[in-house]
Design a protein around this motif. Structure first.
Motif, short mmCIF file in Angstrom:
data_model
loop_
_atom_site.label_atom_id
_atom_site.label_comp_id
_atom_site.label_asym_id
_atom_site.label_seq_id
_atom_site.Cartn_x
_atom_site.Cartn_y
_atom_site.Cartn_z
N LEU A 182 -53.37 32.45 103.24
CA LEU A 182 -52.35 31.55 104.04
C LEU A 182 -50.99 32.00 104.25
O LEU A 182 -50.45 32.21 105.45
CB LEU A 182 -52.51 30.09 103.73
CG LEU A 182 -51.46 29.22 104.43
CD1 LEU A 182 -52.02 29.22 105.95
CD2 LEU A 182 -51.50 27.77 103.72
N LYS A 183 -50.55 32.54 103.32
CA LYS A 183 -49.05 33.34 103.23
C LYS A 183 -49.17 34.49 103.98
O LYS A 183 -48.39 34.69 104.87
CB LYS A 183 -48.69 33.48 101.72
CG LYS A 183 -48.38 32.44 101.02
CD LYS A 183 -47.77 32.61 99.41
CE LYS A 183 -47.62 31.37 98.89
NZ LYS A 183 -47.27 31.79 97.36
N LYS A 184 -50.17 35.22 103.66
CA LYS A 184 -50.51 36.54 104.68
C LYS A 184 -50.43 36.32 106.01
O LYS A 184 -49.59 36.91 106.97
CB LYS A 184 -51.56 37.40 104.21
CG LYS A 184 -51.44 38.00 102.80
CD LYS A 184 -52.75 38.47 102.42
CE LYS A 184 -52.52 39.38 101.10
NZ LYS A 184 -53.78 39.93 100.70
N MET A 185 -51.17 35.25 106.38
CA MET A 185 -51.16 35.00 108.01
C MET A 185 -50.01 34.70 108.38
O MET A 185 -49.68 34.68 109.54
CB MET A 185 -52.44 34.13 108.08
CG MET A 185 -53.81 34.58 107.69
SD MET A 185 -55.09 33.26 107.56
CE MET A 185 -55.19 32.56 109.15
N GLN A 186 -49.27 33.58 107.56
CA GLN A 186 -47.99 33.25 108.08
C GLN A 186 -47.03 34.29 108.40
O GLN A 186 -46.08 34.45 109.42
CB GLN A 186 -47.50 31.93 107.18
CG GLN A 186 -48.37 30.80 107.06
CD GLN A 186 -47.81 29.77 106.11
OE1 GLN A 186 -47.27 30.23 104.93
NE2 GLN A 186 -48.01 28.70 106.24
N ARG A 187 -46.92 35.23 107.29
CA ARG A 187 -46.04 36.19 107.75
C ARG A 187 -46.56 37.43 108.89
O ARG A 187 -45.69 37.57 109.44
CB ARG A 187 -46.23 37.14 106.49
CG ARG A 187 -45.12 36.97 105.46
CD ARG A 187 -45.27 38.11 104.24
NE ARG A 187 -45.80 37.25 103.08
CZ ARG A 187 -46.81 37.70 102.22
NH1 ARG A 187 -47.03 39.08 102.58
NH2 ARG A 187 -47.33 37.03 101.52
N LEU A 188 -47.82 37.29 109.17
CA LEU A 188 -48.22 38.38 110.14
C LEU A 188 -47.74 37.39 111.38
O LEU A 188 -47.47 38.08 112.39
CB LEU A 188 -49.79 38.24 109.94
CG LEU A 188 -50.48 39.11 111.10
CD1 LEU A 188 -49.88 40.79 110.92
CD2 LEU A 188 -51.78 39.29 110.91
N ALA A 189 -47.92 36.18 111.67
CA ALA A 189 -47.53 35.41 112.58
C ALA A 189 -46.06 35.56 112.88
O ALA A 189 -45.76 35.69 114.12
CB ALA A 189 -48.16 33.84 112.51
N ALA A 190 -45.41 35.25 111.65
CA ALA A 190 -44.02 35.51 111.77
C ALA A 190 -43.53 36.78 112.40
O ALA A 190 -42.48 37.08 113.31
CB ALA A 190 -43.23 35.06 110.77
N ASP A 191 -44.19 37.85 112.02
CA ASP A 191 -43.96 39.26 112.41
C ASP A 191 -44.00 39.35 114.09
O ASP A 191 -43.44 40.24 114.59
CB ASP A 191 -44.80 40.26 111.75
CG ASP A 191 -44.41 40.38 110.36
OD1 ASP A 191 -43.40 39.97 109.86
OD2 ASP A 191 -45.12 41.19 109.62
N HIS A 192 -44.94 38.37 114.54
CA HIS A 192 -45.01 38.48 116.07
C HIS A 192 -44.35 37.59 116.71
O HIS A 192 -44.78 37.18 117.80
CB HIS A 192 -46.55 38.47 116.32
CG HIS A 192 -47.46 39.60 115.93
ND1 HIS A 192 -47.69 40.14 114.74
CD2 HIS A 192 -47.74 40.54 116.82
CE1 HIS A 192 -48.27 41.19 114.65
NE2 HIS A 192 -48.44 41.48 115.89
N GLY A 193 -43.61 36.69 115.85
CA GLY A 193 -42.68 35.89 116.66
C GLY A 193 -43.24 34.56 116.84
O GLY A 193 -42.78 33.71 117.82
#
Length: 150
Positions: free
Chosen positions: A59-70
């Protein structure tokens, strides 16, 4: 004799496989039933702990990845923003917004009556009772058993 042997490399040990492997040997047939149940509980607890940890990490990785894409993770997976979790029914499908009211069913009046025993009747719906089946098997018409509504 059933023996379970598992080799595990110590995480701090270098990749050299000579003396850095810990061996766990467990002879399951020598354990009592109580010991086996305790072992089972410990294994299940460890599996749950690791599943939860893996889920949190993912979940943390997915949240970081989504945040990287704004974006937020809710925007990526399609949850409406600001509502917390989306409401889902069984099998992950969206739940109905308003539950359907239960259908009120009344008692259906009997349409057919046994010729000799007035306590036996049939509405004409569903499976035919045995006395109706016997009546038909005797070559008689079901119309003879109709209850007069006059």
């Amino acid at each position: 004799m059933k023996t379970v042997v598992r080799s595990v490399r110590h995480p701090a040990a270098p990749d050299n496989k000579s003396n850095n492997t810990l061996r766990f040997r467990m002879e399951l047939n020598k354990l009592s039933l109580i010991e086996l149940r305790r072992l089972k509980q410990r294994v299940e607890a460890e599996i749950k702990k690791r599943d939860d940890s893996a889920r949190r990490d993912l979940l943390k990785k997915m949240q970081r990845l989504a945040a990287d894409h704004g974006m937020t993770l809710d925007q990526v997976v399609g949850k409406p923003s600001g509502t917390g979790e989306s409401k889902q029914g069984r099998r992950g499908r969206p739940a109905a917004a308003v539950a359907k009211p239960a259908r009120k069913t009344g008692k259906v009046p009997q349409k057919y009556r046994h010729p000799e025993n007035a306590d036996l009747g049939w509405t004409g719906r569903g499976r035919k009772p045995l006395w109706i089946q016997d009546w038909i098997a005797a070559g008689k018409s079901v119309d003879e058993l109709l209850i007069d509504k006059s």
